[in-house]
Design a protein around this motif. Structure first.
Motif, short mmCIF file in Angstrom:
data_model
loop_
_atom_site.label_atom_id
_atom_site.label_comp_id
_atom_site.label_asym_id
_atom_site.label_seq_id
_atom_site.Cartn_x
_atom_site.Cartn_y
_atom_site.Cartn_z
N PRO A 1 6.00 -7.97 0.89
CA PRO A 1 5.38 -7.57 2.16
C PRO A 1 5.15 -6.06 2.29
O PRO A 1 4.26 -5.64 3.03
N ALA A 2 5.92 -5.24 1.57
CA ALA A 2 5.68 -3.79 1.62
C ALA A 2 4.32 -3.47 1.01
O ALA A 2 3.61 -2.58 1.50
N VAL A 3 3.96 -4.17 -0.05
CA VAL A 3 2.66 -3.95 -0.69
C VAL A 3 1.54 -4.42 0.25
O VAL A 3 0.58 -3.67 0.52
N VAL A 4 1.67 -5.62 0.78
CA VAL A 4 0.66 -6.17 1.68
C VAL A 4 0.59 -5.34 2.96
O VAL A 4 -0.49 -5.02 3.46
N GLY A 5 1.74 -4.97 3.49
CA GLY A 5 1.78 -4.17 4.71
C GLY A 5 1.12 -2.81 4.53
O GLY A 5 0.39 -2.34 5.42
N GLY A 6 1.36 -2.18 3.38
CA GLY A 6 0.71 -0.89 3.12
C GLY A 6 -0.80 -1.03 3.11
O GLY A 6 -1.52 -0.18 3.65
N GLY B 1 -11.62 -0.23 2.27
CA GLY B 1 -11.13 -0.85 1.03
C GLY B 1 -10.34 0.07 0.13
O GLY B 1 -9.29 -0.28 -0.39
N ARG B 2 -10.85 1.29 -0.09
CA ARG B 2 -10.12 2.24 -0.94
C ARG B 2 -8.80 2.65 -0.30
O ARG B 2 -7.80 2.82 -0.97
N GLY B 3 -8.81 2.81 0.99
CA GLY B 3 -7.57 3.13 1.70
C GLY B 3 -6.56 2.01 1.59
O GLY B 3 -5.36 2.25 1.45
N ALA B 4 -7.05 0.76 1.65
CA ALA B 4 -6.16 -0.39 1.49
C ALA B 4 -5.52 -0.40 0.12
O ALA B 4 -4.33 -0.70 -0.03
N LEU B 5 -6.30 -0.05 -0.90
CA LEU B 5 -5.75 0.02 -2.26
C LEU B 5 -4.67 1.10 -2.35
O LEU B 5 -3.59 0.88 -2.91
N VAL B 6 -4.94 2.25 -1.77
CA VAL B 6 -3.95 3.34 -1.77
C VAL B 6 -2.70 2.90 -1.00
O VAL B 6 -1.58 3.14 -1.43
N GLY B 7 -2.89 2.24 0.16
CA GLY B 7 -1.75 1.75 0.93
C GLY B 7 -0.92 0.74 0.16
O GLY B 7 0.31 0.77 0.21
N ALA B 8 -1.59 -0.15 -0.58
CA ALA B 8 -0.87 -1.13 -1.40
C ALA B 8 -0.08 -0.45 -2.50
O ALA B 8 1.07 -0.80 -2.77
N VAL B 9 -0.68 0.56 -3.14
CA VAL B 9 0.02 1.29 -4.20
C VAL B 9 1.22 2.03 -3.62
O VAL B 9 2.32 2.02 -4.21
N GLY C 1 2.92 1.21 -0.93
CA GLY C 1 3.91 0.18 -0.61
C GLY C 1 4.65 -0.30 -1.85
O GLY C 1 5.87 -0.50 -1.83
N ALA C 2 3.92 -0.45 -2.96
CA ALA C 2 4.55 -0.87 -4.22
C ALA C 2 5.50 0.20 -4.74
O ALA C 2 6.60 -0.10 -5.21
N LEU C 3 5.08 1.46 -4.65
CA LEU C 3 5.96 2.56 -5.10
C LEU C 3 7.23 2.63 -4.26
O LEU C 3 8.32 2.87 -4.79
N LEU C 4 7.09 2.44 -2.96
CA LEU C 4 8.27 2.41 -2.08
C LEU C 4 9.20 1.27 -2.50
O LEU C 4 10.42 1.47 -2.63
N ALA C 5 8.66 0.10 -2.71
CA ALA C 5 9.47 -1.06 -3.09
C ALA C 5 10.19 -0.82 -4.42
O ALA C 5 11.39 -1.07 -4.55
N VAL C 6 9.47 -0.33 -5.41
CA VAL C 6 10.07 -0.08 -6.72
C VAL C 6 11.17 0.98 -6.61
O VAL C 6 12.25 0.85 -7.19
#
Length: 171
Positions: A42-47, A57-65, A67-72
């Motif tokens: 959900p951190a990736v999706v939430g970002g 769309g590009r902002g959503a990709l950056v937000g997902a990345v 979120g993924a970095l935070l999770a990792v």
């Protein structure tokens, strides 16, 4: 037609023992469980969802990345490594000098429930993973520390217990 050849045994190093004779350093790395990793999706999706209406769309990709970095980052901070040398036993950032070890015993999968439940001293130091059954209990004799023992999860409890006994010269 060539005849089959037998592989030659690997050369033995001249600097010391090999295989089973070599001392084990007690090194084991513990990662969070797969379900813990999945719980951070959900951190990736939430970002992505936070950034989508603002930057598209590009902002959503950056937000997902992000979120993924935070999770990792969080999940890597939850991992630890055990390590044993001739002076100390390390579990993550916690260090136990072998000079204060008075005994070591193996906690089997069947004994674990009692060791971590009704039989647990509240002052004990725990480094356990719920999905690993066996553990070792390392008893301490340190007048300056109220911790009576450590309970540490391990995949090789007999080997870790014998190495700690050998290196600490306890019973």
């Amino acid at each position: 037609m060539s005849s089959p050849t037998r592989p030659s045994p690997p050369p033995q190093p001249a600097d010391g023992p090999t295989g089973a004779d070599r001392a084990w350093d007690g090194r084991e790395t513990w990662w969070p469980a797969v379900t813990t990793w999945l719980s951070w999706l959900p951190a990736v999706v939430g970002g992505a969802l936070v950034a989508l209406p603002i930057w598209g769309g590009r902002g959503a990709l950056v937000g997902a990345v992000l979120g993924a970095l935070l999770a990792v980052g969080v999940l890597l901070s939850l991992s630890w490594t055990t390590r044993l040398d001739d002076r100390e036993f390390r579990v993550g950032r916690a260090t136990l000098p072998l000079s204060v070890v008075s005994g070591v015993d193996v906690v089997t999968r069947q004994e674990r429930r009692d060791a971590l439940g009704p039989g647990l001293d509240a002052r004990a130091h725990l480094a356990i993973r719920s999905w690993v059954g066996p553990a070792v209990r390392i008893h301490l004799d340190d007048p300056g520390d109220p911790t009576p023992y450590w309970v540490v999860s391990t995949r090789r409890p007999q080997r870790l217990a014998s190495e700690i006994r050998r290196r600490s010269r306890c019973r």
